[in-house]
Design a protein around this motif. Structure first.
Motif, PDB file in Angstrom:
ATOM      1  N   GLU A   8      -6.395  -4.455  -4.520  1.00 41.14           N
ATOM      2  CA  GLU A   8      -5.972  -5.396  -5.562  1.00 41.14           C
ATOM      3  C   GLU A   8      -6.073  -4.664  -6.895  1.00 41.14           C
ATOM      4  O   GLU A   8      -7.089  -4.024  -7.175  1.00 41.14           O
ATOM      5  N   ARG A  12      -3.550  -8.172  -8.382  1.00 43.16           N
ATOM      6  CA  ARG A  12      -2.229  -8.064  -7.758  1.00 43.16           C
ATOM      7  C   ARG A  12      -2.304  -7.151  -6.538  1.00 43.16           C
ATOM      8  O   ARG A  12      -2.855  -6.048  -6.615  1.00 43.16           O
ATOM      9  N   ARG A 109       3.405  -2.264  -6.288  1.00 41.48           N
ATOM     10  CA  ARG A 109       2.705  -3.504  -6.678  1.00 41.48           C
ATOM     11  C   ARG A 109       3.511  -4.655  -6.102  1.00 41.48           C
ATOM     12  O   ARG A 109       4.633  -4.916  -6.518  1.00 41.48           O
TER      13      ARG A 109
END
Length: 174
Positions: A8, A12, A109
């Motif tokens: 993360e 995200r 991402r």
């Protein structure tokens, strides 16, 4: 397998790959920034304006609809980043000094956690194609016979490590 990692980043979901290639940084930069060279290994044909804020368009993947995005970073010959579709971001970073030439840092991402194993398996196929392209070897293409079976093997390996999965797979009956 290149052992993409999942983490993360500011909340995200993010995939990261570091790939050493048998090419110098200048050659690797061309492979990740020139649309004609990207066509040899990237999942969609793309065209773009090489500047931050420039539009980038994606097309010609039999499994994905055409889409567009925005250039987020343009710092030749080291960094290129853009949005892909609605929420995904791709970051390419080229550095000198891999054991046999240069190193590519690829960061994806993700929009959703459940895309991690699916996308990691896809990047394995793409990065194989990139290596073949840089070596001057032919590659059958990302959608050639057998590519789906290789993708499924990578997907199974990533899910076995506990990487999040569950997102729809383009081309599968949903």
């Amino acid at each position: 397998m290149r052992h993409g990692t999942f983490d993360e980043d500011d909340g995200r979901p993010t995939l990261r790959f570091e790939v050493d290639v048998a090419a110098d940084a200048e050659r690797l930069w061309a492979a990740v920034s020139d649309p004609a060279e990207l066509a040899a290994w990237f999942p969609q044909a793309l065209s773009y304006r090489p500047r931050v804020g420039g539009r980038i368009d994606f097309a010609d993947d039999p499994l994905l609809p055409p889409t567009s995005g925005e250039v987020l970073a343009w710092d030749p010959p080291r960094r290129f980043a853009f949005t892909w579709g609605d929420d995904e971001e791709l970051w390419f970073e080229v550095t000198d000094g891999g054991p046999s030439g240069a190193r590519l840092g690829l960061t994806d991402r993700l929009a959703l956690r459940d895309e991690a194993a699916r996308n990691a398996a896809g990047w394995e196929i793409c990065l194989d194609a990139l290596a073949a392209h840089l070596d001057g070897d032919g590659h059958d293409g990302l959608h050639a016979e057998g590519a789906r079976d290789r993708w499924r093997a990578h997907f199974a390996a990533y899910t076995a490590t506990g990487m999040p999965a569950g997102a729809p797979v383009p081309g599968d009956d949903e």
